[in-house]
Design a protein around this motif. Structure first.
Motif: not given
Lengths: 324, 390
Positions: A197-203, A205, A208-209, B133-134, B137-138, B140-141
Motif C-alpha cells: 500500500i502506497r503512502p498518500l502524498l500531500g503537502h 509528506n 519526504w518521500w 490518511l497521511i 501513510s507513515w 501502511m508501507p
C-alpha cells in the motif's frame, strides 16, 4: 474446461428428463389485475396511453374501459423477491434443473431471449395463473460467454375461466464462466503482482518521500529552533515556526520496539513481517521494516542501519538491517 | 472548586441487541433496537428523549434513529471522534447536555455490524476514506496497519521495560473469560479459557496472541442519561455520574503515539484519571469494581497503572491472584469484557457499569458503591466513575 464424455452423457440424459415437464403446479397471481399496479408500471415505463390509466378516456376508447398493458403479462404472476433468493433445496423443477447444472460447473446464468403472445387485453379484476413447461434443452454450445446449455421454457397464462390469455417463451444460457486467462486476447495479461500500500502524498509528506526515492532518509528540521521532527508536520510544535527544512539522517539507530506480524496478511507483503520502531541517533523515531534478520533474532536495543531499498516493483522504503 | 458536572447526571436506562457474528439486519436496525430498549428500561417513552449522541464512526445518523424509534424533537445531538476512545466521551456529552439544560434526557448509543460488515481487524489500507490518511501513510508501507499491530508495538516495549510476560497478559484473558462463562449475553458464555490455551493460541502480531485480542461483534448498545432529579422518579435505580472526563495528551497520535519519551504508559488515560478523581473527590481505594476497556489484554495493565490501582510497571503483578475476579481487590469486566462478551466499542461496558451499581451483574461483587468505566486506549479517550443515586 468441460466434463469428461461419460459424465457429460449422464448429465445430458438427466437434463432431457426435464423436457416436456411442468416446473410445478401453476403459479397464481398474488393480486387480481389492478389499477395501482398498472399505474406504477406505466410510470416506470413512461407509457402514457390513456386506455391504461384514464377511466374516462378508456371508456370512450375501443376498449370500453381500462385495460392493462399487454407486456405486463408476466408481472401479474411474479412471486416477488422470493424468486431471487437462493435456497439449498430447490423449490421447483426449474430450480432443480439449474442446480443440476450448477453442480456440474455450469454455475452462471444469463437470459438471452423472451417472446410473448397475447390472446386478449387484460382488465382490472382478471385473475391470472400461469403454467411453465420446460420446452427444450439444447446440446452443449460454445458461446462467447462460455460453454453451456440453452434452456427454453414456455409459460401459458390463463384467466379465472381457464381460458388462455397469452404465452411467453423464455430462453436462458446456463454456462461455465470463461476464465479470463483462457481467452486468446488476454493470455499474455497475467494478473498484476500485488504491491504494498502506497503512502498518500500531500503537502506535508510528499517532500519526504521524494528524498527517500533518491535513496536518502530525511528528518524534518525546524529552522526556528533547530528541533528535529518526525513524523513531519506543517508547523513546529516547539516554537510554532513554519520555516521548516530537513537534514539527512546518518542512518544509524537502534530498535526501540518491534512487532512480528502474522495475521491478517495483506497482498504485497511477506510474512512473518517485522516492523520496528527505530530510534535514530539524531533522536527521532520512525516505523519501518527490519530486514536481513530472522524475527527471533530481533530484540530491543539491536543496533541497526538504514538501507533505502526498492521493496516491490516501485516503492522505495527506508528499511533497516542489523548494523553488524 | 467543585465541578458543576459532579453528580449532575445519572444513567437511568440501558439497552442492547443480541451480540452476534452476523446480525442479518442493518446497523440502523441495531441502533434503533438498542435505543428503544434503553428508553424502555428507563421507564420513559421515546418522546421523553430530546438528545442523541454517538461516535463519529457510527453510521446511524441521529435523525434516522430518532425517526425510527419515534423520538420527536431533538434539542441536542453530538458526536465524538477517535474510535473506542469515544465510549465514555458520549456519556460526557450527554451529562453536560442534561446538566446545562440543553436536553432533558439523552440517549448515548453505538451500533455496528463489526463482524459481518466492516471489520476493524482488516486494517486501515485499501479503500480507506478518512481524512487522516497521511497519518496512516507513515505506517501502511511497512505493513503496520491493524489495531493489533499498533498495540503490539507498545506492548513489546512495556514488556521489555517492566518484565511483563505473555502469561501475565493471559491472566487478564482468563479472568475476563471466567466472567463471560456466567453471562448468557456473552459470546463465550459457558466456554472457559485456561492459561495453557491462551499460550497455545496463535500469534496475531507478536507479542500478542489470538486470545489477547477482543472479538468482532454485530450488535448495538445504548444508555439513557438524565438529571438526578428526574432519575429519582424513574423505574430503575440511577447510576450517578460522580466524575467524567475526556483527554488527549501531548504528542497524541491516533493509535501510533510512538514518539513520546516513554511509550510504556498512557498519558491520555493519566489525564482522564486525574480529572475523574478530582471531580468526584474519590481515590483508587474508593473504587469497588471496574469496567476497563479491553480491546487487548495488555491495555488493561496500563489502565490499572493509570488509575492508580498499582504503580507504573506493576500491572503485571496486580492481575495475579484473582485480583480482577469477584472477591478480588478489583472485580474487572464482570460481563466478560470486549475480550469475551462483545466488542461494542466499550458501550456494552457502560451498561455493565450500570448493572454493577444496580447490583444486577451476572458476576455481582458484594461491594458496589463506586465503579470505574474507561474508554478506548491509544487514542484520545475518556472515563468515568459511577456511584449510587441516593
Amino acid at each position: 474446461m468441460t466434463l469428461p464424455a461419460k459424465q457429460k452423457r449422464e448429465l445430458e440424459s438427466k437434463l432431457q428428463a426435464y423436457v416436456g415437464k411442468p416446473i410445478g403446479p401453476p403459479q397464481v397471481g398474488r393480486d387480481p389485475v389492478n389499477v395501482p399496479m398498472i399505474r406504477q408500471w406505466c410510470d416506470a415505463m413512461g407509457d402514457g396511453h390513456p386506455a391504461y390509466t384514464d377511466p374516462v378516456a378508456a371508456e370512450r376508447s375501443v376498449h370500453r374501459g381500462l385495460v392493462a398493458p399487454p407486456t405486463m403479462l408476466q408481472a401479474w404472476i411474479l412471486p416477488g423477491f422470493e424468486m431471487s433468493v437462493e435456497t439449498e433445496a430447490p423449490r421447483d423443477e426449474q430450480q432443480a434443473l439449474h442446480k443440476l447444472l450448477s453442480d456440474h460447473g455450469y454455475t452462471s446464468v444469463v437470459a438471452t431471449n423472451c417472446e410473448q403472445g397475447y390472446a386478449r387485453y387484460l382488465r382490472p379484476g382478471d385473475e391470472l395463473s400461469a403454467e411453465t413447461v420446460v420446452e427444450s434443452i439444447s446440446e452443449e454450445k460454445a458461446t462467447a460467454l462460455g460453454i453451456g446449455y440453452f434452456i427454453d421454457t414456455l409459460t401459458t397464462f390463463r384467466d379465472q375461466n381457464g381460458d388462455e390469455v397469452g404465452w411467453m417463451k423464455f430462453r436462458v444460457l446456463k454456462f461455465i464462466p470463461q476464465q479470463p486467462a483462457q481467452t486468446a486476447s488476454s493470455a499474455d495479461a497475467a494478473p498484476a503482482k500485488p504491491q504494498r500500500i502506497r503512502p498518500l502524498l500531500g503537502h506535508d509528506n510528499a517532500w519526504w518521500w521524494e528524498i527517500v526515492n533518491q535513496g536518502q532518509l530525511p528528518i524534518q528540521k525546524c529552522n526556528g529552533c533547530g528541533a528535529l521532527l518526525h513524523p513531519p508536520r506543517p508547523m513546529c510544535g516547539h516554537c510554532q515556526s513554519t520555516d521548516l527544512s530537513h537534514v539527512i539522517a546518518s542512518g544509524k539507530g537502534e530498535v526501540y520496539s518491534f512487532v512480528v506480524m502474522h495475521h491478517p496478511q495483506f497482498p504485497g507483503y511477506e510474512y512473518p513481517l517485522v516492523a520496528a520502531l527505530v530510534e535514530l541517533e539524531e533522536g527521532t523515531r520512525l516505523v519501518s521494516n527490519l530486514v536481513g534478520c530472522a524475527p527471533e533474532d530481533v530484540h530491543i536495543g539491536l543496533p541497526v542501519r538504514v538501507c533505502v531499498e526498492r521493496v516491490d516493483d516501485e516503492l522505495m522504503l527506508p528499511v533497516f538491517r542489523p548494523a553488524s | 472548586m467543585s465541578s458543576p458536572l459532579k453528580d449532575a447526571a445519572a444513567i437511568v436506562g440501558i439497552g442492547a441487541t443480541p451480540f452476534t457474528k452476523n446480525s442479518g439486519v442493518s446497523e440502523l436496525q441495531l441502533a434503533s433496537e438498542c435505543v428503544a430498549a434503553a428508553i424502555a428500561d428507563a421507564g420513559l417513552a421515546p418522546t421523553d428523549v430530546d438528545g442523541l449522541v454517538t461516535f463519529s464512526l457510527d453510521t446511524n445518523d441521529e435523525i434516522e434513529v430518532a425517526r425510527a424509534v419515534g423520538i420527536g424533537d431533538l434539542t441536542f445531538f453530538s458526536r465524538i471522534p477517535y474510535g473506542g476512545g469515544a465510549a465514555i466521551g458520549i456519556v460526557h456529552q450527554a451529562a453536560m447536555a442534561v446538566a446545562t439544560g440543553s436536553a432533558r434526557a439523552v440517549v448515548a448509543y453505538r451500533a455496528l455490524n463489526g463482524r459481518s460488515g466492516q471489520r476493524y481487524s482488516q486494517g486501515v489500507g485499501g479503500d480507506i476514506v478518512t481524512s487522516d490518511l497521511i497519518h496512516w501513510s507513515w505506517y501502511m508501507p511497512s505493513g503496520l496497519m491493524t489495531p493489533t499491530s499498533w498495540v503490539a508495538m507498545f506492548t513489546q516495549r512495556y514488556m521489555h521495560e517492566y518484565g511483563a510476560k505473555s502469561t501475565d497478559l493471559a491472566q487478564v484473558a482468563v479472568s475476563t473469560r471466567k466472567h463471560a462463562v456466567n453471562n448468557p449475553a456473552a459470546f463465550f458464555h459457558g466456554r472457559p479459557l485456561t492459561i495453557e490455551e491462551h499460550q497455545a493460541s496463535r500469534f496475531i502480531v507478536e507479542p500478542l496472541r489470538l486470545y489477547d485480542c477482543c472479538q468482532e461483534t454485530d450488535g448495538g448498545c445504548a444508555v439513557v442519561i438524565t438529571t438526578p432529579e428526574r432519575a429519582r422518579d424513574l423505574e430503575q435505580p440511577g447510576a450517578l455520574i460522580r466524575g467524567v472526563a475526556q483527554a488527549s495528551a501531548a504528542d497524541q497520535e491516533q493509535m501510533t503515539s510512538f514518539y513520546r519519551p516513554s511509550i510504556a504508559t498512557l498519558p491520555e488515560m493519566d489525564l482522564v484519571a486525574r480529572q475523574v478523581y478530582a471531580m468526584s473527590g474519590l481515590s483508587p481505594d474508593d473504587i469497588d469494581a471496574a469496567v476497563i476497556y479491553d480491546a487487548f489484554t495488555s491495555i488493561v495493565l496500563w489502565q490499572l497503572e493509570a488509575f492508580g490501582f498499582c504503580s507504573v510497571g506493576e500491572g503485571k503483578d496486580f492481575v495475579q491472584d484473582g485480583n480482577l475476579e469477584v472477591g478480588g481487590r478489583l472485580p474487572t469486566n464482570t460481563h466478560g469484557g470486549q475480550l469475551s462478551e462483545a466488542y461494542i466499542h466499550g458501550v456494552n461496558g457502560i451498561a455493565e457499569g450500570v448493572r454493577l451499581i444496580r447490583g444486577t451483574s451476572t458476576n455481582q461483587p458484594a461491594k458496589n458503591d463506586h465503579v470505574l468505566v474507561t474508554g478506548g486506549v491509544g487514542v484520545p479517550t475518556s472515563g468515568m466513575i459511577l456511584g449510587k443515586l441516593d
